[in-house]
Design an enzyme around this catalytic site. Sequence first.
Site, PDB file in Angstrom:
ATOM      1  CG  HIS A 200     -88.678  51.384 135.220  1.00  0.00           C
ATOM      2  ND1 HIS A 200     -89.258  52.623 135.679  1.00  0.00           N
ATOM      3  CD2 HIS A 200     -87.982  50.924 136.292  1.00  0.00           C
ATOM      4  CE1 HIS A 200     -88.528  53.016 136.481  1.00  0.00           C
ATOM      5  NE2 HIS A 200     -87.888  52.018 137.155  1.00  0.00           N
ATOM      6  CB  THR A 236     -88.431  31.764 142.131  1.00  0.00           C
ATOM      7  OG1 THR A 236     -88.483  30.849 143.177  1.00  0.00           O
ATOM      8  CG2 THR A 236     -88.788  30.918 140.623  1.00  0.00           C
ATOM      9  CB  CYS A 323     -87.522  60.049 145.036  1.00  0.00           C
ATOM     10  SG  CYS A 323     -87.182  58.871 143.829  1.00  0.00           S
TER      11      CYS A 323
HETATM   12  C1  LIG Z   1     -84.872  55.297 138.474  1.00  0.00           C
HETATM   13  C2  LIG Z   1     -83.486  55.344 138.991  1.00  0.00           C
HETATM   14  C3  LIG Z   1     -83.281  54.486 139.986  1.00  0.00           C
HETATM   15  C4  LIG Z   1     -84.023  53.385 140.727  1.00  0.00           C
HETATM   16  O1  LIG Z   1     -84.355  52.352 139.582  1.00  0.00           O
HETATM   17  P1  LIG Z   1     -85.592  51.494 140.128  1.00  0.00           P
HETATM   18  O2  LIG Z   1     -85.740  50.589 139.097  1.00  0.00           O
HETATM   19  O3  LIG Z   1     -86.849  52.485 139.812  1.00  0.00           O
HETATM   20  O4  LIG Z   1     -85.584  51.190 141.477  1.00  0.00           O
HETATM   21  C5  LIG Z   1     -81.858  54.523 140.399  1.00  0.00           C
HETATM   22  N1  LIG Z   1     -80.908  55.485 139.811  1.00  0.00           N
HETATM   23  C6  LIG Z   1     -81.307  56.482 138.946  1.00  0.00           C
HETATM   24  C7  LIG Z   1     -80.361  57.255 138.484  1.00  0.00           C
HETATM   25  C8  LIG Z   1     -82.474  56.264 138.589  1.00  0.00           C
HETATM   26  O5  LIG Z   1     -82.835  57.246 137.449  1.00  0.00           O
END
Ligand SMILES: *Cc1c(COP(=O)(O)O)cnc(C)c1O
Length: 394
Positions: A200, A236, A323
């Site tokens: 994402h 899965t 976060c």
């Molecule tokens: C977004 C992010 C994550 C976490 O990834 P998710 O797919 O949202 O769990 C970890 N490390 C960095 C540097 C990020 O930007």
Amino acid sequence: MIYADNAATTRMSDAAIHTMTALMKESWGNPSSLYAHGQNAREVLEKARGDVAAVIGAQPVEIYFTSGGSEADNQAIRSAAAIGAKNGKRHIVSTAFEHHAVLHTLNRLEKEGFEVTLLDVHENGIVTPDQVAAAIREDTCLVTIMYANNEIGTIQPIPEIGEICRKKKVLFHVDAVQAVGHIPVDVERDRIDLLSASAHKFHGPKGVGFLYARKGIRLTNLIEGGAQERGKRAGTENVPGIAAMAEALREAAADMTENAAHLTAMRDLLIAGLKEIPHGALNGDAGHRLPGNVNFCFEGIEGESLLLLLDDKGICASSGSACTSGSLDPSHVLLAIGRVHDVAHGSLRLSIGEEITEKEVEYIIQSVKEVVEYLRGFSPIWRDLMAGKKEFIL
Ligand SMILES: *Cc1c(COP(=O)(O)O)cnc(C)c1O
């Protein structure tokens, strides 16, 4: 709406949406099933594995699909720690400005008897290879350092650090979630043993990511169950999501040079415009940063108020990471590069996307200028600064 929060998440590309929905309709079998309908899904899965591997210079057997970047970070670090413990090595080197998926995993390991050295970050937001070399000890089992920081966008000297780790025979994990699909990443050139990525963040779906683990590195399971992902990640497989991730990554890799050139030009315009605001400063090195990342601190304002007023003007931005927003603590990243609390509270991250136009950049600059001036108009801290009761820092 101008979406300038691509470091938090990105819009799925049309091609990724198409791949995902088509597979949901047509190839929804279980890849572990032996009949053709299941085996079709298996083929899709293995093609995605090959495509993902090719983009980062890995072999398909070195790719493990996960639920995202956080899971990949957790599994990489736990695996390296388990290998270290087996050999009597319980020391880990990292930095103070990692993502919480890394920092919180390291906190847990400390409680389990590991020792963690968190390197200070230079005020330009970059860790030097010398710092890493000096921190590695006889009992170091892992160095974990992010490729590019998610808040201030600074790019770390990963190939040089990888070289040091290889020489000292220490495993090297890289949280490359902000880098993959945006800047060239190659696990061979960069001497990376373990790498985390998340769909994402490069126009793929949420809830899908991957862990690269160099051949021969024994992974520790976070999730026990079936034999999926060569027995290292049960459950899965999310075939449509994984295929959409591979599609998004293929696209991002194909368009990388062009996208980066446009984003860098727009980023630098944005930085130049925002620099005109008095008593503000760019966070992190101006050159060694992600093409789409702009991060500023403005004295005498609260980042949260700034965001809400920008939202009223149709601009989606962020202050610190998703976060930490919602809590009153300033960003640990800004504190790590030496910003004091008051200043760190007035931060703004704009992570622009490929579709942005020069006109939109001008609108953002104008809007931020207006909002900062408006907020300073009734800020008690700003009043004290102007009255000379407090010293300006920026
Ligand atoms: C977004 C992010 C994550 C976490 O990834 P998710 O797919 O949202 O769990 C970890 N490390 C960095 C540097 C990020 O930007």
